[in-house]
Scaffold this motif. Structure first.
Motif, PDB file in Angstrom:
ATOM      1  N   LEU A 444      -0.749   9.840  -4.693  1.00 60.61           N
ATOM      2  CA  LEU A 444      -1.257   8.748  -5.503  1.00 60.61           C
ATOM      3  C   LEU A 444      -0.054   8.170  -6.255  1.00 60.61           C
ATOM      4  CD1 LEU A 444      -3.673   7.145  -6.644  1.00 60.61           C
ATOM      5  CD2 LEU A 444      -3.839   8.871  -8.452  1.00 60.61           C
ATOM      6  N   ASN A 445       0.317   6.931  -5.921  1.00 61.95           N
ATOM      7  CA  ASN A 445       1.499   6.335  -6.536  1.00 61.95           C
ATOM      8  C   ASN A 445       1.271   4.856  -6.839  1.00 61.95           C
ATOM      9  OD1 ASN A 445       2.036   4.820  -4.116  1.00 61.95           O
ATOM     10  ND2 ASN A 445       3.009   6.646  -3.236  1.00 61.95           N
ATOM     11  N   ASP A 446       2.297   4.193  -7.354  1.00 62.82           N
ATOM     12  CA  ASP A 446       2.169   2.796  -7.775  1.00 62.82           C
ATOM     13  C   ASP A 446       1.745   1.893  -6.628  1.00 62.82           C
ATOM     14  OD1 ASP A 446       2.832   3.467 -10.344  1.00 62.82           O
ATOM     15  OD2 ASP A 446       4.950   2.897 -10.161  1.00 62.82           O
ATOM     16  N   ASN A 447       2.192   2.190  -5.414  1.00 63.84           N
ATOM     17  CA  ASN A 447       1.837   1.336  -4.278  1.00 63.84           C
ATOM     18  C   ASN A 447       0.324   1.340  -4.027  1.00 63.84           C
ATOM     19  OD1 ASN A 447       4.450   0.510  -3.700  1.00 63.84           O
ATOM     20  ND2 ASN A 447       4.851   2.293  -2.394  1.00 63.84           N
ATOM     21  N   HIS A 448      -0.315   2.459  -4.289  1.00 60.28           N
ATOM     22  CA  HIS A 448      -1.759   2.534  -4.086  1.00 60.28           C
ATOM     23  C   HIS A 448      -2.498   1.687  -5.126  1.00 60.28           C
ATOM     24  CE1 HIS A 448      -0.459   6.621  -2.380  1.00 60.28           C
ATOM     25  NE2 HIS A 448      -0.668   5.812  -1.357  1.00 60.28           N
ATOM     26  N   PHE A 449      -1.979   1.659  -6.347  1.00 62.72           N
ATOM     27  CA  PHE A 449      -2.599   0.825  -7.376  1.00 62.72           C
ATOM     28  C   PHE A 449      -2.352  -0.664  -7.099  1.00 62.72           C
ATOM     29  CE2 PHE A 449      -2.469   4.906  -9.507  1.00 62.72           C
ATOM     30  CZ  PHE A 449      -3.675   4.933 -10.205  1.00 62.72           C
ATOM     31  N   LYS A 450      -1.164  -0.986  -6.602  1.00 63.05           N
ATOM     32  CA  LYS A 450      -0.878  -2.383  -6.255  1.00 63.05           C
ATOM     33  C   LYS A 450      -1.742  -2.845  -5.086  1.00 63.05           C
ATOM     34  CE  LYS A 450       3.924  -2.252  -7.880  1.00 63.05           C
ATOM     35  NZ  LYS A 450       5.361  -2.273  -7.473  1.00 63.05           N
ATOM     36  N   ALA A 451      -2.060  -1.927  -4.194  1.00 61.73           N
ATOM     37  CA  ALA A 451      -2.808  -2.290  -2.985  1.00 61.73           C
ATOM     38  C   ALA A 451      -4.222  -2.748  -3.280  1.00 61.73           C
ATOM     39  CB  ALA A 451      -2.834  -1.118  -2.013  1.00 61.73           C
ATOM     40  N   ILE A 452      -4.786  -2.343  -4.416  1.00 63.94           N
ATOM     41  CA  ILE A 452      -6.172  -2.733  -4.717  1.00 63.94           C
ATOM     42  C   ILE A 452      -6.237  -4.007  -5.558  1.00 63.94           C
ATOM     43  CG2 ILE A 452      -7.016  -0.367  -4.509  1.00 63.94           C
ATOM     44  CD1 ILE A 452      -7.149  -0.279  -7.601  1.00 63.94           C
ATOM     45  N   VAL A 459      -9.519  -6.388  -9.254  1.00 67.26           N
ATOM     46  CA  VAL A 459      -9.325  -5.411  -8.180  1.00 67.26           C
ATOM     47  C   VAL A 459     -10.378  -5.637  -7.113  1.00 67.26           C
ATOM     48  CG1 VAL A 459      -8.243  -3.624  -9.612  1.00 67.26           C
ATOM     49  CG2 VAL A 459     -10.740  -3.718  -9.435  1.00 67.26           C
ATOM     50  N   MET A 460     -10.132  -5.026  -5.947  1.00 69.03           N
ATOM     51  CA  MET A 460     -11.124  -5.072  -4.863  1.00 69.03           C
ATOM     52  C   MET A 460     -11.463  -3.652  -4.459  1.00 69.03           C
ATOM     53  SD  MET A 460      -8.683  -6.452  -1.786  1.00 69.03           S
ATOM     54  CE  MET A 460      -7.048  -5.758  -1.469  1.00 69.03           C
ATOM     55  N   ASN A 461     -12.669  -3.474  -3.919  1.00 67.81           N
ATOM     56  CA  ASN A 461     -13.132  -2.109  -3.668  1.00 67.81           C
ATOM     57  C   ASN A 461     -12.832  -1.616  -2.266  1.00 67.81           C
ATOM     58  OD1 ASN A 461     -15.104  -3.603  -2.204  1.00 67.81           O
ATOM     59  ND2 ASN A 461     -16.643  -2.009  -2.563  1.00 67.81           N
ATOM     60  N   SER A 462     -12.265  -2.451  -1.403  1.00 60.74           N
ATOM     61  CA  SER A 462     -11.991  -2.017  -0.036  1.00 60.74           C
ATOM     62  C   SER A 462     -11.005  -2.985   0.595  1.00 60.74           C
ATOM     63  CB  SER A 462     -13.291  -1.994   0.785  1.00 60.74           C
ATOM     64  OG  SER A 462     -13.060  -1.551   2.102  1.00 60.74           O
ATOM     65  N   GLY A 463     -10.406  -2.524   1.693  1.00 58.55           N
ATOM     66  CA  GLY A 463      -9.577  -3.410   2.485  1.00 58.55           C
ATOM     67  C   GLY A 463      -8.092  -3.408   2.215  1.00 58.55           C
ATOM     68  N   PRO A 464      -7.573  -2.610   1.280  1.00 64.28           N
ATOM     69  CA  PRO A 464      -6.136  -2.656   1.036  1.00 64.28           C
ATOM     70  C   PRO A 464      -5.343  -2.026   2.175  1.00 64.28           C
ATOM     71  CG  PRO A 464      -7.119  -0.887  -0.233  1.00 64.28           C
ATOM     72  CD  PRO A 464      -8.257  -1.650   0.385  1.00 64.28           C
ATOM     73  N   ASP A 465      -4.109  -2.446   2.273  1.00 65.01           N
ATOM     74  CA  ASP A 465      -3.206  -1.883   3.276  1.00 65.01           C
ATOM     75  C   ASP A 465      -2.579  -0.612   2.711  1.00 65.01           C
ATOM     76  OD1 ASP A 465      -1.632  -1.441   5.462  1.00 65.01           O
ATOM     77  OD2 ASP A 465      -0.105  -2.928   4.929  1.00 65.01           O
ATOM     78  N   ALA A 466      -3.406   0.430   2.611  1.00 67.07           N
ATOM     79  CA  ALA A 466      -2.974   1.715   2.052  1.00 67.07           C
ATOM     80  C   ALA A 466      -3.895   2.790   2.586  1.00 67.07           C
ATOM     81  CB  ALA A 466      -3.020   1.685   0.527  1.00 67.07           C
ATOM     82  N   PHE A 475      -8.416   3.210  -7.067  1.00 64.09           N
ATOM     83  CA  PHE A 475      -9.478   2.377  -7.618  1.00 64.09           C
ATOM     84  C   PHE A 475     -10.163   3.077  -8.785  1.00 64.09           C
ATOM     85  CE2 PHE A 475     -13.708   0.710  -8.065  1.00 64.09           C
ATOM     86  CZ  PHE A 475     -13.554  -0.655  -7.895  1.00 64.09           C
ATOM     87  N   ILE A 476     -10.500   4.350  -8.599  1.00 67.25           N
ATOM     88  CA  ILE A 476     -11.129   5.100  -9.690  1.00 67.25           C
ATOM     89  C   ILE A 476     -10.180   5.216 -10.876  1.00 67.25           C
ATOM     90  CG2 ILE A 476     -12.086   7.347 -10.352  1.00 67.25           C
ATOM     91  CD1 ILE A 476     -12.949   7.619  -7.375  1.00 67.25           C
ATOM     92  N   GLY A 477      -8.904   5.493 -10.577  1.00 68.05           N
ATOM     93  CA  GLY A 477      -7.915   5.628 -11.642  1.00 68.05           C
ATOM     94  C   GLY A 477      -7.695   4.356 -12.429  1.00 68.05           C
ATOM     95  N   ALA A 478      -8.021   3.208 -11.839  1.00 71.99           N
ATOM     96  CA  ALA A 478      -7.871   1.940 -12.548  1.00 71.99           C
ATOM     97  C   ALA A 478      -8.822   1.828 -13.729  1.00 71.99           C
ATOM     98  CB  ALA A 478      -8.089   0.778 -11.578  1.00 71.99           C
ATOM     99  N   PHE A 479      -9.821   2.695 -13.792  1.00 70.88           N
ATOM    100  CA  PHE A 479     -10.803   2.669 -14.869  1.00 70.88           C
ATOM    101  C   PHE A 479     -10.642   3.861 -15.810  1.00 70.88           C
ATOM    102  CE2 PHE A 479     -12.289   0.143 -11.402  1.00 70.88           C
ATOM    103  CZ  PHE A 479     -12.777  -1.000 -12.026  1.00 70.88           C
ATOM    104  N   VAL A 480      -9.485   4.541 -15.705  1.00 68.63           N
ATOM    105  CA  VAL A 480      -9.165   5.678 -16.564  1.00 68.63           C
ATOM    106  C   VAL A 480      -7.812   5.400 -17.219  1.00 68.63           C
ATOM    107  CG1 VAL A 480      -8.708   8.167 -16.644  1.00 68.63           C
ATOM    108  CG2 VAL A 480     -10.406   7.262 -15.036  1.00 68.63           C
ATOM    109  N   ARG A 481      -7.707   5.668 -18.491  1.00 75.51           N
ATOM    110  CA  ARG A 481      -6.437   5.460 -19.184  1.00 75.51           C
ATOM    111  C   ARG A 481      -5.344   6.359 -18.607  1.00 75.51           C
ATOM    112  NH1 ARG A 481      -8.289   6.899 -25.072  1.00 75.51           N
ATOM    113  NH2 ARG A 481      -9.367   8.442 -23.771  1.00 75.51           N
ATOM    114  N   ASP A 482      -4.123   5.839 -18.593  1.00 73.31           N
ATOM    115  CA  ASP A 482      -2.996   6.615 -18.075  1.00 73.31           C
ATOM    116  C   ASP A 482      -2.793   7.911 -18.837  1.00 73.31           C
ATOM    117  OD1 ASP A 482      -2.622   4.502 -16.380  1.00 73.31           O
ATOM    118  OD2 ASP A 482      -0.769   3.777 -17.300  1.00 73.31           O
ATOM    119  N   THR A 483      -3.156   7.910 -20.105  1.00 72.49           N
ATOM    120  CA  THR A 483      -2.891   9.076 -20.954  1.00 72.49           C
ATOM    121  C   THR A 483      -3.962  10.159 -20.836  1.00 72.49           C
ATOM    122  OG1 THR A 483      -3.990   7.905 -22.773  1.00 72.49           O
ATOM    123  CG2 THR A 483      -1.567   7.745 -22.640  1.00 72.49           C
ATOM    124  N   THR A 484      -5.074   9.856 -20.219  1.00 72.48           N
ATOM    125  CA  THR A 484      -6.156  10.841 -20.087  1.00 72.48           C
ATOM    126  C   THR A 484      -5.853  11.820 -18.965  1.00 72.48           C
ATOM    127  OG1 THR A 484      -7.819   9.269 -20.871  1.00 72.48           O
ATOM    128  CG2 THR A 484      -8.615  11.157 -19.621  1.00 72.48           C
TER     129      THR A 484
END
Length: 530
Positions: A444-452, A459-466, A475-484
């Motif tokens: 799980l890295n920055d490229n995966h977050f950029k892909a959505i 954000v989109m829920n499907s279809g990224p090139d990843a 996608f799930i992590g996009a709704f959780v704070r980085d510090t949690t």
């Protein structure tokens, strides 16, 4: 022809809404485990045998003759007591028994973990059911093993889990396999029972209740009935508070991601929040959020029909989240914990959301729906944001049958573990090895977050090139704070199985995650010196 069939199937899914009352086929009572120092005088027996040691037998009338007969039977059958090896023999006449199932316990000096003893107990009871068509009393002489009472208790736990069978819908009694009572012969039944009842039986019951829930067909378990059944299970447990959000609450609160998945069904969505606060008043809780798609047709993005039947298991994460909290509460764990089940039935109804729709999540972020069959991450988007913003958790874990790709990568051996916090990885791996619910870290890295990221919405829920599993985690992590402190467990490959293991009868739900999280919480929250 195929287009016609899909249209026909869709029409059927829209019109069929049969609901069955689970009480029409009552589930068997949870297996009762009895510990005794009295050996059976008739019937069958499961007898554990160490390598390079003679079988044990109590000092009763004819015991010398019985021991000699057993030793002869071992030699005649070339049974050496190797780990997990089994052999059925005719019982010595003086014992009064019919047959004895010998079970190899390996060398007494070999190091064993609790999970090893659990596997031995489960393997023994499954073999007995196959040979005797019923359970049999068990005796494993572990007097010279460290903590013998705990060892016997773990053998009993494994037997209870391994002897679970979901057979409630059979009308032919000859097919029934479930076990109503197990008897374990041990030198100190009182001490063994005390440890088993306090520490292990609550976990066993939690797993069985969770398996029952996940194994039920979708005409029995849907969002409302899921809530109703778990309400009943939690009755009588201390420090429990329950709140349920219905479809009106979701619209009022702005849970557009969760509501959007469930609005195509005649059975409305729910979010069930169960608090168990038995730790320190100011201690942040552990929060476990489960994906609860009680049936997944794929929605407008309809799945192919052949394997759709097993989409009843798509709520396994939600069931295990509740099961985890049940285990903690039933054994009186000194910890604060919360379980959240994000529940919806994903159907292609006239009110269903469409590919291309944009929904507003509880967090305020907008989501473009690329595929209605990527629905689990949508219900979790609102569930996870609610968990993070409401409780500021010490640990946030989600359990989700999220992607087929994780099953293709890891098979039935591991759940996929994703996290932004590397310090959580090894402790979870260790908890998996100790509990039997094993995990394997995936990237799980920055490229995966950029892909959505999306051109129409945030954000989109499907279809990224990843990679699919990593993109779903992002996608799930996009709704959780980085510090949690957050761990995503993709359990799509391990939530159910069609092959038996020692502590899981086949086929059906495994209740994956309960033993893992119970072990992790014991080690890092209940017994932590921090």
């Amino acid at each position: 022809m195929y287009i016609f069939f899909r249209a026909f199937l869709t029409a059927m899914l829209l019109t069929i809404s049969t609901t069955q009352n689970a009480s029409d086929h009552p589930a068997p009572a949870l297996t009762d485990v009895q510990f005794t120092d009295q050996w059976p005088a008739d019937g069958h027996l499961i007898l554990g045998v160490f390598q390079e040691q003679s079988p044990t037998w109590p000092n009763t009338e004819g015991s010398t003759e019985i021991r000699l007969a057993l030793s002869h039977a071992l030699k005649a059958n070339d049974f050496t007591g190797e780990w997990l090896k089994t052999q059925v023999i005719t019982a010595p006449a003086a014992s009064g028994l019919k047959q004895i199932l010998l079970v190899g316990m390996g060398h007494p000096d070999d190091p064993r973990k609790p999970i090893d003893w659990q596997n031995l107990g489960g393997h023994a009871i499954q073999t007995a059911v196959n040979h005797f068509s019923a359970a049999a009393p068990m005796s494993f002489d572990v007097a010279n093993v460290p903590s013998p009472e705990q060892v016997v208790a773990h053998l009993a736990l494994g037997a209870k889990l391994g002897g679970y069978y979901f057979d409630r819908y059979y009308t032919d009694d000859s097919r029934l396999k479930h076990i109503e009572q197990l008897t374990v012969v041990t030198d100190d039944p009182q001490a063994t029972h005390a440890y088993y009842a306090q520490q292990l039986n609550p976990v066993a019951d939690a797993i069985i209740l969770t398996r029952n829930m996940s194994n039920e067909p979708a005409n029995v378990i849907y969002p409302e009935s899921f809530v109703d059944q778990w309400r009943q299970h939690f009755k009588g447990l201390k420090n429990i508070k329950i709140r349920v959000y219905d479809e009106k609450d979701m619209q009022k609160q702005g849970m557009g991601a969760l509501y959007g998945v469930g609005k195509g069904s005649a059975r409305p969505p729910r979010m069930m929040v169960v608090e168990y606060m038995a730790g320190g008043q100011d201690e942040a809780p552990v929060v476990v959020v489960g994906k609860g798609i009680t049936f997944d047709t794929g929605g407008i993005s309809l799945k192919n029909p052949p394997n759709m039947w097993n989409m009843k298991f798509d709520m396994s994460g939600a069931a295990s989240s509740m099961g985890t909290l049940y285990a903690l509460a039933a054994r009186g764990a000194k910890v604060n914990a919360v379980a959240i089940a994000a529940l919806a039935e994903n159907m292609p109804g006239p009110n269903a959301q469409r590919p291309g729709d944009v929904v507003h999540s509880l967090s305020g972020k907008t989501i473009q729906i690329r595929s209605t069959d990527a629905e689990g991450r949508l219900v979790l988007a609102d569930g996870m944001y609610y968990a993070d913003s409401t409780y500021d958790p010490a640990l946030l874990v989600d359990l989700a049958t999220l992607t087929g790709s994780v099953g293709r990568a890891l098979g039935k051996d591991y759940a996929g573990l994703f996290t932004r916090h590397d310090d959580l990885v090894q402790p979870f791996i260790n908890a998996g090895l100790d509990s039997g619910d094993e995990v394997w870290q995936l990237p799980l890295n920055d490229n995966h977050f950029k892909a959505i990221e999306n051109q129409v919405a945030d954000v989109m829920n499907s279809g990224p090139d990843a990679p699919g599993a990593s993109a779903g985690a992002a996608f799930i992590g996009a709704f959780v704070r980085d510090t949690t402190p957050w761990v995503h467990l993709d359990i799509a490959g391990v939530a159910w199985g069609d092959k038996a293991s020692p502590t899981h009868s086949s086929p059906g739900a495994t209740a994956y995650g309960i033993r893992l999280l119970n072990e992790y919480i014991i080690t890092h929250f209940e017994n932590s010196s921090e």
